[in-house]
Design a protein around this motif. Structure first.
Motif, PDB file in Angstrom:
ATOM      1  N   GLU B  28      12.311  15.361  16.935  1.00 10.71           N
ATOM      2  CA  GLU B  28      11.295  15.469  17.977  1.00 10.71           C
ATOM      3  C   GLU B  28      11.485  16.765  18.755  1.00 10.71           C
ATOM      4  O   GLU B  28      12.611  17.169  19.035  1.00 10.71           O
ATOM      5  N   GLY B  29      10.370  17.414  19.073  1.00 12.15           N
ATOM      6  CA  GLY B  29      10.429  18.634  19.882  1.00 12.15           C
ATOM      7  C   GLY B  29      10.751  19.880  19.082  1.00 12.15           C
ATOM      8  O   GLY B  29      10.862  20.973  19.654  1.00 12.15           O
ATOM      9  N   ALA B  30      10.914  19.748  17.780  1.00 11.41           N
ATOM     10  CA  ALA B  30      11.289  20.903  16.970  1.00 11.41           C
ATOM     11  C   ALA B  30      10.066  21.701  16.565  1.00 11.41           C
ATOM     12  O   ALA B  30       8.950  21.186  16.516  1.00 11.41           O
ATOM     13  N   SER B 144      -9.965  22.306  18.948  1.00  6.79           N
ATOM     14  CA  SER B 144     -10.335  20.986  18.401  1.00  6.79           C
ATOM     15  C   SER B 144      -9.103  20.221  17.926  1.00  6.79           C
ATOM     16  O   SER B 144      -9.077  18.995  17.959  1.00  6.79           O
ATOM     17  N   THR B 145      -8.089  20.963  17.487  1.00  7.04           N
ATOM     18  CA  THR B 145      -6.872  20.313  17.007  1.00  7.04           C
ATOM     19  C   THR B 145      -6.036  19.779  18.167  1.00  7.04           C
ATOM     20  O   THR B 145      -5.318  18.786  18.021  1.00  7.04           O
ATOM     21  N   LEU B 146      -6.147  20.455  19.318  1.00  6.88           N
ATOM     22  CA  LEU B 146      -5.256  20.128  20.436  1.00  6.88           C
ATOM     23  C   LEU B 146      -5.918  19.288  21.518  1.00  6.88           C
ATOM     24  O   LEU B 146      -5.251  18.843  22.446  1.00  6.88           O
ATOM     25  N   ILE B 147      -7.235  19.066  21.397  1.00  7.47           N
ATOM     26  CA  ILE B 147      -7.976  18.460  22.505  1.00  7.47           C
ATOM     27  C   ILE B 147      -7.399  17.128  22.971  1.00  7.47           C
ATOM     28  O   ILE B 147      -7.402  16.819  24.153  1.00  7.47           O
ATOM     29  N   HIS B 148      -6.860  16.352  22.043  1.00  9.49           N
ATOM     30  CA  HIS B 148      -6.393  15.013  22.431  1.00  9.49           C
ATOM     31  C   HIS B 148      -4.913  15.003  22.775  1.00  9.49           C
ATOM     32  O   HIS B 148      -4.291  13.946  22.815  1.00  9.49           O
ATOM     33  N   ASP B 149      -4.352  16.187  23.054  1.00 12.81           N
ATOM     34  CA  ASP B 149      -2.964  16.310  23.478  1.00 12.81           C
ATOM     35  C   ASP B 149      -2.020  15.585  22.522  1.00 12.81           C
ATOM     36  O   ASP B 149      -1.288  14.670  22.920  1.00 12.81           O
ATOM     37  N   PRO B 150      -2.004  15.978  21.257  1.00 14.95           N
ATOM     38  CA  PRO B 150      -1.209  15.261  20.263  1.00 14.95           C
ATOM     39  C   PRO B 150       0.291  15.440  20.475  1.00 14.95           C
ATOM     40  O   PRO B 150       0.723  16.486  20.987  1.00 14.95           O
ATOM     41  N   ALA B 151       1.062  14.429  20.078  1.00 17.51           N
ATOM     42  CA  ALA B 151       2.518  14.525  20.193  1.00 17.51           C
ATOM     43  C   ALA B 151       3.089  15.359  19.050  1.00 17.51           C
ATOM     44  O   ALA B 151       4.137  15.965  19.187  1.00 17.51           O
ATOM     45  N   LEU B 152       2.390  15.341  17.912  1.00 19.58           N
ATOM     46  CA  LEU B 152       2.837  16.083  16.743  1.00 19.58           C
ATOM     47  C   LEU B 152       1.672  16.930  16.232  1.00 19.58           C
ATOM     48  O   LEU B 152       0.577  16.423  16.012  1.00 19.58           O
ATOM     49  N   VAL B 153       1.929  18.222  16.115  1.00 22.86           N
ATOM     50  CA  VAL B 153       0.869  19.125  15.662  1.00 22.86           C
ATOM     51  C   VAL B 153       1.273  19.712  14.312  1.00 22.86           C
ATOM     52  O   VAL B 153       2.398  20.181  14.151  1.00 22.86           O
ATOM     53  N   ILE B 154       0.380  19.624  13.349  1.00 23.91           N
ATOM     54  CA  ILE B 154       0.674  20.169  12.027  1.00 23.91           C
ATOM     55  C   ILE B 154      -0.322  21.280  11.725  1.00 23.91           C
ATOM     56  O   ILE B 154      -1.534  21.071  11.779  1.00 23.91           O
ATOM     57  N   LEU B 155       0.201  22.452  11.448  1.00 18.79           N
ATOM     58  CA  LEU B 155      -0.653  23.603  11.169  1.00 18.79           C
ATOM     59  C   LEU B 155      -0.361  24.071   9.749  1.00 18.79           C
ATOM     60  O   LEU B 155       0.761  24.451   9.440  1.00 18.79           O
ATOM     61  N   ASP B 156      -1.380  24.003   8.880  1.00 17.77           N
ATOM     62  CA  ASP B 156      -1.170  24.399   7.481  1.00 17.77           C
ATOM     63  C   ASP B 156      -1.554  25.867   7.345  1.00 17.77           C
ATOM     64  O   ASP B 156      -2.714  26.222   7.533  1.00 17.77           O
ATOM     65  N   ARG B 171       1.005  32.325  17.476  1.00 13.46           N
ATOM     66  CA  ARG B 171       2.445  32.198  17.728  1.00 13.46           C
ATOM     67  C   ARG B 171       2.683  31.723  19.160  1.00 13.46           C
ATOM     68  O   ARG B 171       3.487  30.829  19.415  1.00 13.46           O
ATOM     69  N   ASP B 172       1.939  32.312  20.106  1.00 13.82           N
ATOM     70  CA  ASP B 172       2.114  31.907  21.498  1.00 13.82           C
ATOM     71  C   ASP B 172       1.738  30.441  21.708  1.00 13.82           C
ATOM     72  O   ASP B 172       2.379  29.729  22.479  1.00 13.82           O
ATOM     73  N   ILE B 173       0.696  30.016  20.989  1.00 16.09           N
ATOM     74  CA  ILE B 173       0.290  28.611  21.119  1.00 16.09           C
ATOM     75  C   ILE B 173       1.413  27.702  20.631  1.00 16.09           C
ATOM     76  O   ILE B 173       1.761  26.700  21.264  1.00 16.09           O
ATOM     77  N   ILE B 174       2.014  28.083  19.507  1.00 18.61           N
ATOM     78  CA  ILE B 174       3.101  27.264  18.964  1.00 18.61           C
ATOM     79  C   ILE B 174       4.261  27.206  19.958  1.00 18.61           C
ATOM     80  O   ILE B 174       4.821  26.141  20.227  1.00 18.61           O
ATOM     81  N   LEU B 175       4.571  28.354  20.557  1.00 18.39           N
ATOM     82  CA  LEU B 175       5.689  28.380  21.509  1.00 18.39           C
ATOM     83  C   LEU B 175       5.350  27.572  22.767  1.00 18.39           C
ATOM     84  O   LEU B 175       6.215  26.883  23.325  1.00 18.39           O
ATOM     85  N   ASP B 176       4.073  27.626  23.187  1.00 16.52           N
ATOM     86  CA  ASP B 176       3.638  26.813  24.337  1.00 16.52           C
ATOM     87  C   ASP B 176       3.807  25.336  24.039  1.00 16.52           C
ATOM     88  O   ASP B 176       4.250  24.563  24.893  1.00 16.52           O
ATOM     89  N   LEU B 177       3.434  24.960  22.828  1.00 19.01           N
ATOM     90  CA  LEU B 177       3.529  23.545  22.442  1.00 19.01           C
ATOM     91  C   LEU B 177       4.982  23.094  22.470  1.00 19.01           C
ATOM     92  O   LEU B 177       5.316  22.019  22.962  1.00 19.01           O
ATOM     93  N   HIS B 179       7.277  24.388  24.238  1.00 18.86           N
ATOM     94  CA  HIS B 179       7.646  24.340  25.653  1.00 18.86           C
ATOM     95  C   HIS B 179       7.220  23.025  26.287  1.00 18.86           C
ATOM     96  O   HIS B 179       7.913  22.456  27.127  1.00 18.86           O
ATOM     97  N   ASP B 180       6.064  22.515  25.842  1.00 20.90           N
ATOM     98  CA  ASP B 180       5.567  21.240  26.379  1.00 20.90           C
ATOM     99  C   ASP B 180       6.243  20.048  25.727  1.00 20.90           C
ATOM    100  O   ASP B 180       5.868  18.894  25.985  1.00 20.90           O
ATOM    101  N   GLY B 181       7.190  20.290  24.843  1.00 20.81           N
ATOM    102  CA  GLY B 181       7.932  19.179  24.231  1.00 20.81           C
ATOM    103  C   GLY B 181       7.245  18.564  23.029  1.00 20.81           C
ATOM    104  O   GLY B 181       7.616  17.487  22.568  1.00 20.81           O
ATOM    105  N   LYS B 182       6.224  19.222  22.494  1.00 25.42           N
ATOM    106  CA  LYS B 182       5.558  18.695  21.303  1.00 25.42           C
ATOM    107  C   LYS B 182       6.345  19.094  20.053  1.00 25.42           C
ATOM    108  O   LYS B 182       7.032  20.113  20.051  1.00 25.42           O
ATOM    109  N   THR B 183       6.175  18.297  19.023  1.00 26.79           N
ATOM    110  CA  THR B 183       6.747  18.669  17.740  1.00 26.79           C
ATOM    111  C   THR B 183       5.689  19.465  16.974  1.00 26.79           C
ATOM    112  O   THR B 183       4.529  19.051  16.932  1.00 26.79           O
TER     113      THR B 183
END
Lengths: 509, 298
Positions: B28-30, B144-156, B171-177, B179-183
């Protein structure tokens, strides 16, 4: 289910915004206008066919002309064209409306009086009897001196509207006229036509259009028959009696088993389902086509995978099918409202009474109910088949090839419309009712029959079971197909997909 | 706790064994990188995590649930091939994807407004998607991928086809996520990006896991490399104790055999070519990738 409805609603909104949707809705008034206006235009632009007669007997043609003149006068009385009163001579115009108001028998009596030296009936009004007696010869002269052109304007039923005799008897000239298409045909009446019917000829370059030949042949036959009867010393009344054809009065069995007279409304009712089938077919075609287009568009827009990360493949498929069903229902509801307005509202507003009571035919709840139900069932059946196949394709061109067999089946009801309409409870109609891809159309086609309750129950169950099976198969193909890229699979591969067990139950999120 | 746990997962497409006996864990959080050449089975694995495909055997736990389709609403997925409904308006489509994830219309619309501002797209809210530039379209897809504040985000393959500005944005979005504790899981075949961003990686080839773990641990499993700037015949770089030469012309990355004496190697190389610089460092992910995938292919 909730997500499925979200998909459906979006699909609905998207379709409502397309040109195709509005074209679909507007098609109805366009068809209605065409149906109403085109026959009138055709009627008004028809050109009468010219014909000539070489009468070797020297008497037959005159007799035919005389008979024709009497027949046309009869049409003048029965089918007078409204608004042409100005063309009548003043002496006739005075009492003409009174003659028009008489029943057919009295009108026939007047014709008989004017042209066959008959006696006027006592039941005519004194005034009318006086007028007729006073103006008898003036009427006959006026009528005899009218040109074909003038006659044809007085009534649409008068023969000059269709056929006009040209006064040419020179063979060479006639041939030339046929070549130059100034003449449609000419007849030769042989010298011994009364004796043995020999020596008659009909010459034309168009032998497929037989209207003129049949019409003129009947006129000559009548003359010949009259001549033969009089030569055989048969009394005129007996001759009439022999000649009188038997005509059957059209009667249909009412619901209570009593017989009822057939009128034109009943005939309209008999054929109304054919019109419904036609629109049913169009709406099923339009909507299944829409479904295929949208599915392939979504796939080629690379939206499918995003959607599948939120909803299951089955929800996606179901949502699309429901959404487009909604679009289709909106279109047919709009059609029905427009048709009702056209056939019921418009005449009512304009204060016209239609010769046929179309409102009762159109608004028949049995027809309307069948129409909506069979639209939904027919659409669902084909939607399942086509969405399954469509999901395998990456563009419309690929889809066209793959769905061809389904579309061929979809064509069948069009060819069945007329034969089934003619014999809605015949064995062809009955057997085809049990073929699920045809059931919605055939049963709609037969609605005037109507089929028995057992038939409705059994065919509907059969159809619903087929729809369920079609959906089950479509789902199997769709969940794999919608993610497939590259060339669409062949029949063998599709068959393998259908046989493959479902790896894991898919629950909608 | 782990966001994702795969145990002996297999997936076949007909005869093709797309994913073979796959086991790994994503903490989690990785920020977790899926690495591997094209056709390695990255997308198939991701699709199984997203419950778009189902494994033929093995178990798959996502956010602690062994029925992953039940947690779909808490996952955000941006596929490699992605699109938008051309005729829909920007805010409309973002809100729609929010509702598909179980949000109410009102919440989704409010969240869409916030994200549009954050991504600098507030003026485009009522534009149709077909009117957008490619970069703007990508932003809309990410929103659209982030609108529901997902706990796990998968980017292909989130970086494929992006210009440098958008690469930075993603890259900044990934680092922000993070930072927010998302995986965050993303797949890529560009190793430099993975090296910069990832905490942990999974390397797969032909459906088989080659290695996985924290980036530092993975690198620890491999012997160091020598980075040299040189002039001279590259053939002379091949010395005993050097396993592989990754020659780049004026510089080269030399993989050193485990336990080799790097000081002795330096002396030897100085004799063989003219050395301008010499750095001893841990292997790059690129080096590990090429070495491992190369070995597994032979």
């Amino acid at each position: 289910m909730n997500r499925m409805l979200l998909i459906a609603f979006r699909e609905f909104l998207e379709n409502v915004r397309t040109k195709g949707f509005w074209f679909g809705i507007l098609m109805m008034p366009i068809v209605l206008v065409l149906v109403g206006v085109v026959p009138i235009i055709v009627e008004n632009t028809r050109v009468a066919k010219n014909y000539a007669v070489i009468d070797e007997t020297g008497v037959v043609l005159d007799a035919v002309k005389q008979e024709l003149s009497v027949r046309d006068f009869r049409h003048l009385l029965t089918d007078f064209t409204k608004g042409e009163e100005d063309m009548l001579p003043a002496f006739l115009a005075v009492f003409f409306p009174e003659i028009r108001a008489l029943d057919e028998e009295d009108q026939e009596n007047i014709v008989d009086y004017l042209f066959n030296d008959g006696k006027l009936d006592d039941n005519l009004t004194r005034r009318l009897t006086n007028q007729l007696t006073r103006h008898r010869s003036a009427i006959i002269d006026w009528w005899a001196n009218l040109s074909d052109e003038e006659r044809s304007q007085l009534s649409g039923s008068i023969s000059a509207n269709y056929f006009r005799l040209v006064d040419v008897t020179n063979l060479e000239q006639l041939k030339e006229m046929i070549e130059s298409e100034a003449l449609f045909a000419y007849f030769i009446i042989g010298r011994k036509v009364v004796e043995d019917g020999s020596g008659t000829k009909y010459v034309s370059n168009n032998l497929t259009d037989r209207d003129l030949e049949i019409w003129f042949g009947e006129l000559v036959s009548q003359y010949v028959r009259d001549q033969r009867l009089s030569q055989s010393d048969v009394d005129a009344d007996i001759a009439d009696w022999i000649n009188e054809a038997v005509s059957f009065e059209g009667v249909t069995l009412g619901k209570d088993g009593e017989t009822e007279e057939v009128d034109s409304t009943d005939i309209a009712r008999q054929w109304a389902p054919v019109v419904f089938v036609y629109f049913l077919w169009i709406s099923v075609m339009i909507n299944t086509q829409m479904l295929i287009t949208n599915t392939i568009e979504e796939k080629s827009n690379k939206l499918v995978e995003v959607l599948l990360s939120s909803v299951s493949a089955i929800s996606l498929m179901g949502g699309k099918i429901i959404g487009i069903a909604g679009t289709g229902l909106t279109i047919i509801t709009a059609w029905l409202i427009m048709a009702l307005a056209f056939f019921i509202g418009l005449p009512m507003a304009a204060g016209i009474e239609l010769p046929i009571d179309l409102s009762s035919v159109m608004a028949d709840p049995w027809f309307l109910g069948s129409f909506v139900m069979y639209f939904l069932l027919g659409y669902l059946f084909y939607a399942a088949l086509l969405v399954g196949l469509g999901s395998l394709c990456n563009n419309l061109k690929e889809a066209q090839n793959l769905i061809m067999p389904v579309q061929l089946i979809q064509m069948v009801p069009i060819f069945l419309m007329i034969p089934i309409g003619r014999d809605p409870n015949g064995s062809l109609a009955q057997v085809l009712s049990y073929v699920p891809p045809l059931t919605p159309f055939v049963m709609m086609n037969r609605a005037a029959g109507p089929p028995s309750t057992e038939e409705y129950v059994v065919t509907t169950i059969l159809l619903i079971v087929s729809i369920i099976v079609a959906f089950w198969l479509a789902a199997k193909v769709f969940r794999v197909g919608i993610l497939m890229t590259g060339k669409p699979p062949g029949a063998a591969e599709i068959f393998r997909l259908l046989r493959a067990p479902v790896t894991r139950r898919v629950t909608s999120p | 706790m782990n966001s994702i746990e795969l145990t002996s997962v297999n997936k076949f497409f007909g005869e093709h064994h797309a994913v073979s006996d796959m086991s790994f864990e994503v903490p989690e959080g990785a920020v977790y990188g899926f690495l591997g050449p094209n056709g390695a089975g990255k997308t198939s694995t991701i699709r199984m995590i997203m419950s778009i495909l189902y494994p033929d055997s093995g178990t798959l736990k996502v956010l602690g649930d062994d029925q992953p389709e039940r947690v779909k609403d808490r996952l955000g997925y941006l596929p490699e091939e992605k699109g938008l409904y051309k005729k829909m308006k920007v805010k409309e489509i973002i809100t729609y994807f929010g509702t598909l994830k179980g949000m109410s219309r009102r919440d989704a619309a409010a969240e869409a407004d916030k994200l549009l501002v954050r991504f600098g797209l507030e003026d485009a809210a009522s534009k149709r998607c077909e009117e957008m530039s490619k970069g703007m379209g990508q932003k809309v897809q990410i929103i659209s991928t982030l609108i529901h504040d997902p706990a796990l985000v998968i980017l292909d393959e989130p970086f494929s086809g992006l210009d440098p500005i958008n690469v930075e944005l993603v890259r900044d979005i990934i680092l922000d996520l993070k930072h927010d504790g998302k995986t965050v899981i993303f797949s890529t075949h560009i190793m430099e990006q993975a090296e910069q961003i990832c905490d942990s990686i999974l390397l797969i080839n032909k459906g088989v896991k080659l290695l996985d773990g924290k980036v530092a641990e993975v690198k620890g499993q491999f012997s160091s490399t020598l980075l040299v700037d040189y002039d001279g015949d590259p053939a002379n770089l091949n010395r005993p104790g050097i396993v592989r030469v990754n020659n780049m012309g004026n510089s080269a990355e030399l993989s050193v055999e485990e336990g080799a004496d790097t000081q002795a190697l330096l002396r030897e190389l100085m004799d063989a070519v003219k050395l301008n610089s010499f750095t001893l460092k841990e292997p790059s992910l690129h080096e590990i990738f090429v070495r491992t995938v190369g070995e597994s292919d032979t």
